[in-house]
Design a protein around this motif. Structure first.
Motif, PDB file in Angstrom:
ATOM      1  N   ALA B 126       0.815  -1.217   0.000  1.00 14.77           N
ATOM      2  CA  ALA B 126       0.000   0.000   0.000  1.00 14.77           C
ATOM      3  C   ALA B 126       0.848   1.267   0.000  1.00 14.77           C
ATOM      4  O   ALA B 126       0.314   2.369  -0.173  1.00 14.77           O
ATOM      5  CB  ALA B 126      -0.946  -0.002   1.192  1.00 14.77           C
ATOM      6  N   GLY B 127       2.152   1.145   0.235  1.00 17.74           N
ATOM      7  CA  GLY B 127       2.948   2.374   0.215  1.00 17.74           C
ATOM      8  C   GLY B 127       4.332   2.273   0.841  1.00 17.74           C
ATOM      9  O   GLY B 127       5.057   3.257   0.877  1.00 17.74           O
ATOM     10  N   SER B 197       1.355  10.518   1.070  1.00 17.41           N
ATOM     11  CA  SER B 197       0.463   9.461   0.580  1.00 17.41           C
ATOM     12  C   SER B 197       0.816   8.124   1.224  1.00 17.41           C
ATOM     13  O   SER B 197      -0.056   7.318   1.525  1.00 17.41           O
ATOM     14  CB  SER B 197       0.529   9.354  -0.938  1.00 17.41           C
ATOM     15  OG  SER B 197       1.862   9.219  -1.350  1.00 17.41           O
ATOM     16  N   ARG B 198       2.109   7.935   1.497  1.00 17.55           N
ATOM     17  CA  ARG B 198       2.543   6.658   2.077  1.00 17.55           C
ATOM     18  C   ARG B 198       1.875   6.402   3.419  1.00 17.55           C
ATOM     19  O   ARG B 198       1.245   5.366   3.633  1.00 17.55           O
ATOM     20  CB  ARG B 198       4.060   6.634   2.250  1.00 17.55           C
ATOM     21  CG  ARG B 198       4.560   5.367   2.956  1.00 17.55           C
ATOM     22  CD  ARG B 198       6.057   5.375   3.157  1.00 17.55           C
ATOM     23  NE  ARG B 198       6.756   5.558   1.911  1.00 17.55           N
ATOM     24  CZ  ARG B 198       7.521   6.607   1.623  1.00 17.55           C
ATOM     25  NH1 ARG B 198       7.704   7.553   2.528  1.00 17.55           N
ATOM     26  NH2 ARG B 198       8.105   6.703   0.460  1.00 17.55           N
ATOM     27  N   GLN B 201      -1.955   5.848   3.133  1.00 14.55           N
ATOM     28  CA  GLN B 201      -2.315   4.584   2.473  1.00 14.55           C
ATOM     29  C   GLN B 201      -1.970   3.362   3.328  1.00 14.55           C
ATOM     30  O   GLN B 201      -2.728   2.399   3.385  1.00 14.55           O
ATOM     31  CB  GLN B 201      -1.617   4.475   1.116  1.00 14.55           C
ATOM     32  CG  GLN B 201      -2.252   5.383   0.089  1.00 14.55           C
ATOM     33  CD  GLN B 201      -1.488   5.463  -1.216  1.00 14.55           C
ATOM     34  OE1 GLN B 201      -1.936   6.124  -2.134  1.00 14.55           O
ATOM     35  NE2 GLN B 201      -0.351   4.807  -1.321  1.00 14.55           N
ATOM     36  N   GLN B 205      -4.605   0.690   4.856  1.00 11.68           N
ATOM     37  CA  GLN B 205      -4.513  -0.749   4.615  1.00 11.68           C
ATOM     38  C   GLN B 205      -4.474  -1.512   5.937  1.00 11.68           C
ATOM     39  O   GLN B 205      -5.084  -2.575   6.070  1.00 11.68           O
ATOM     40  CB  GLN B 205      -3.271  -1.071   3.764  1.00 11.68           C
ATOM     41  CG  GLN B 205      -3.185  -2.522   3.314  1.00 11.68           C
ATOM     42  CD  GLN B 205      -4.354  -2.934   2.421  1.00 11.68           C
ATOM     43  OE1 GLN B 205      -4.859  -2.128   1.631  1.00 11.68           O
ATOM     44  NE2 GLN B 205      -4.807  -4.169   2.563  1.00 11.68           N
ATOM     45  N   VAL B 252      -3.866  10.109  -3.021  1.00 16.28           N
ATOM     46  CA  VAL B 252      -4.027   8.717  -2.615  1.00 16.28           C
ATOM     47  C   VAL B 252      -4.566   7.932  -3.798  1.00 16.28           C
ATOM     48  O   VAL B 252      -5.573   8.295  -4.393  1.00 16.28           O
ATOM     49  CB  VAL B 252      -4.989   8.608  -1.412  1.00 16.28           C
ATOM     50  CG1 VAL B 252      -5.210   7.158  -1.040  1.00 16.28           C
ATOM     51  CG2 VAL B 252      -4.422   9.371  -0.232  1.00 16.28           C
ATOM     52  N   GLN B 253      -3.833   6.873  -4.149  1.00 20.58           N
ATOM     53  CA  GLN B 253      -4.288   6.058  -5.262  1.00 20.58           C
ATOM     54  C   GLN B 253      -5.500   5.230  -4.853  1.00 20.58           C
ATOM     55  O   GLN B 253      -5.520   4.649  -3.780  1.00 20.58           O
ATOM     56  CB  GLN B 253      -3.152   5.122  -5.729  1.00 20.58           C
ATOM     57  CG  GLN B 253      -2.221   5.798  -6.705  1.00 20.58           C
ATOM     58  CD  GLN B 253      -0.791   5.363  -6.510  1.00 20.58           C
ATOM     59  OE1 GLN B 253      -0.540   4.299  -5.978  1.00 20.58           O
ATOM     60  NE2 GLN B 253       0.128   6.199  -6.946  1.00 20.58           N
ATOM     61  N   LYS B 254      -6.506   5.246  -5.738  1.00 25.80           N
ATOM     62  CA  LYS B 254      -7.728   4.472  -5.465  1.00 25.80           C
ATOM     63  C   LYS B 254      -7.409   2.988  -5.546  1.00 25.80           C
ATOM     64  O   LYS B 254      -6.686   2.535  -6.406  1.00 25.80           O
ATOM     65  CB  LYS B 254      -8.794   4.825  -6.501  1.00 25.80           C
ATOM     66  CG  LYS B 254      -9.456   6.174  -6.249  1.00 25.80           C
ATOM     67  CD  LYS B 254     -10.780   5.977  -5.524  1.00 25.80           C
ATOM     68  CE  LYS B 254     -11.529   7.280  -5.295  1.00 25.80           C
ATOM     69  NZ  LYS B 254     -10.886   8.277  -4.495  1.00 25.80           N
ATOM     70  N   LYS B 255      -7.983   2.249  -4.606  1.00 27.85           N
ATOM     71  CA  LYS B 255      -7.742   0.793  -4.579  1.00 27.85           C
ATOM     72  C   LYS B 255      -8.825   0.089  -5.372  1.00 27.85           C
ATOM     73  O   LYS B 255      -9.988   0.415  -5.242  1.00 27.85           O
ATOM     74  CB  LYS B 255      -7.749   0.306  -3.129  1.00 27.85           C
ATOM     75  CG  LYS B 255      -6.384   0.434  -2.508  1.00 27.85           C
ATOM     76  CD  LYS B 255      -5.820  -0.949  -2.291  1.00 27.85           C
ATOM     77  CE  LYS B 255      -4.303  -0.879  -2.134  1.00 27.85           C
ATOM     78  NZ  LYS B 255      -3.679  -2.180  -2.111  1.00 27.85           N
TER      79      LYS B 255
END
Lengths: 222, 255
Positions: B126-127, B197-198, B201, B205, B252-255
């Motif tokens: 996740a990051g 973001s890390r 995310q 998670q 934030v990247q969408k999961k």
């Protein structure tokens, strides 16, 4: 990126606990200072004047509302966290020696908080509720100094108050530094500062509060 | 040395599981805890019984595979020790030793003492990495890093992802694991860029996996075989607060 996770993630929920906790820590200083006025040897005159200022002041009423929001946010979030965290381990260990890796009071914040809540209910029923009732119906506040003197003449109530304050001591001893850690401040060179102030606060505040019922019971207050 | 072992036996994730008692004899004091299990398993195999399944790999305390909750402590009673580096001389002759798998909802038991720790892999996915290829090793001092920072990042990077922190935590929180990764990467120039973001995310998670919140009891730090400081949790909290409060917010990247 939304605001939501600031309050609802595993870390966010702790921000709620830490923020409301530190707010209540500040409130206790105010509460403690006002009550300390009973030790002014003027038959409670100073204390009653300050109490009157707090009771009949719209700014104080707004702050009081905020205080109740803070208290209940802290209690409800605390209970929710305790229950949620407990469910994260559906099968418990058969043997667990937690005393070897952590302090009992840091693991018992939910229990200590509940004990403080029970104390609070009695405390509100003793002072806050009758005083508000009197103010609404009679337009005047109770003589809280006299009420303290009559209530704390009962030994069992004094013991109950001491037990409540004892729970508060342990709760603060962990909670104070834990709140700062939650906001990332209990780290590096701040550690001795926060631990020192936290320990001093956790001892001083309950002791000052405890002095009130004890000194009234033993008749040290005129 | 002789011991009585009370070992958790469980066929698969569907089996409720139970304790079984095994006497083990002729154990040398310089055997590791895992070697004692080897002795037990060899005997069980000769007797035509099912050997006890347990995780292990390097057996030199650096891989993080061995687990086991021994007498109520993660990796046993010694400080800064993995189970493979725990020696039988640390126990009393004739002692009864209770051995359980890690207990936490995100660590389901696969068999006996083996639990599935892939939740940690998904948290890293996740990051817990740097998105760009950093290329070949460059000359030292090309990218200046303060000595103290480098040391602190290295200390956090010592995490072997064994899961003792979550196993020992009263809330089954994996925050020390997540915090060690967040602190390690955010303190170095290569990881600094993605720090916002890390952290968001990885914590998201961690929540999805079902780990609990941190109560700051410090049990994780006491049980960590690599002595990861729980100051890293304060670092993570501050990173999280900064990331959440920054006006633009982390991408934030969408999961």
């Amino acid at each position: 990126m939304q605001w939501k996770q600031l309050l609802t993630s595993a870390v966010g929920k702790k921000f709620v606990m830490g923020f409301t906790g530190l707010f209540l820590v500040l409130f206790l200083i105010v509460h403690c200072s006002i009550n300390f006025c009973i030790f002014v040897p003027d038959h409670g005159k100073t204390f009653l004047e300050v109490a009157h200022f707090m009771g009949f002041n719209w700014i104080m009423h707004i702050l009081e509302l905020g205080l109740f929001v803070g208290i209940f946010a802290h209690i409800i979030q605390g209970w929710a966290l305790t229950l949620q965290n407990r469910n994260k381990r559906p099968v418990q260990y058969a043997v667990s020696r937690r005393n070897q890796n952590s302090t009992w009071y840091s693991r018992s914040m939910g229990l200590l908080g509940t004990l403080i809540f029970i104390f609070l209910l009695v405390h509100w029923a003793n002072f806050w509720a009758p005083n508000r009732y009197h103010m609404i119906t009679g337009g005047k506040e109770l003589n809280l100094f006299e009420r303290m003197k009559s209530l704390f003449s009962h030994g069992w109530l004094v013991i109950f108050y001491l037990a409540g304050l004892f729970s508060l001591f342990w709760h603060l001893l962990h909670g104070f530094q834990s709140a700062f850690r939650t906001f990332g401040l209990d780290s590096g060179k701040y550690i001795p500062l926060i631990r020192g102030i936290g320990t001093a606060y956790s001892i001083l505040v309950p002791v000052i509060f405890a002095l009130m019922p004890v000194s009234i019971y033993f008749g040290w207050v005129s | 040395m002789n011991f009585t072992l009370k070992v958790w036996r469980q066929k698969d994730s569907g089996d409720p599981g139970h304790f079984e008692t095994y006497p083990v004899t002729g154990i040398l004091e310089d055997m590791s805890f895992l070697e004692m299990f080897d002795v037990l398993n060899e005997r069980l195999i000769v007797e035509g019984k099912d050997p006890v399944a347990f995780d292990h790999d390097c057996r030199e305390g650096i891989c993080g595979m061995c687990s086991m909750y021994i007498n109520g402590r993660a990796h046993g009673p010694m400080k800064a020790t993995t189970t493979c580096q725990l020696f039988m001389r640390h126990f009393r002759d004739g002692e009864t030793i209770v051995v359980e798998p890690w207990r936490a909802a995100p660590f389901p038991v696969v068999r006996d003492l083996v639990v599935d720790r892939s939740a940690f892999d998904r948290i890293i996915e996740a990051g817990g990495f740097i998105s760009v290829n950093t290329g070949n090793a460059v000359d030292a001092n090309t990218i200046p890093v303060e000595k103290d920072r480098a040391e602190a990042a290295f200390a956090a990077a010592a995490c072997i992802g064994c899961g003792a922190c979550a196993a020992a935590c009263i809330n089954s929180s994996a925050l020390l694991f997540v915090a060690s990764k967040v602190a390690h990467l955010s303190m170095l120039p290569q990881g600094f860029a993605e720090r916002r973001s890390r952290v968001v995310q990885m914590v998201a998670q961690m929540d999805r996996e079902g780990f609990g919140s941190c109560s700051n009891t410090r049990a994780c730090e006491a049980e960590c075989p690599k002595e990861i400081s729980y100051s890293n949790i304060a670092k993570l909290n501050l990173e999280y607060l900064r990331a959440s409060l920054s006006p633009q917010g982390p991408v934030v990247q969408k999961k």
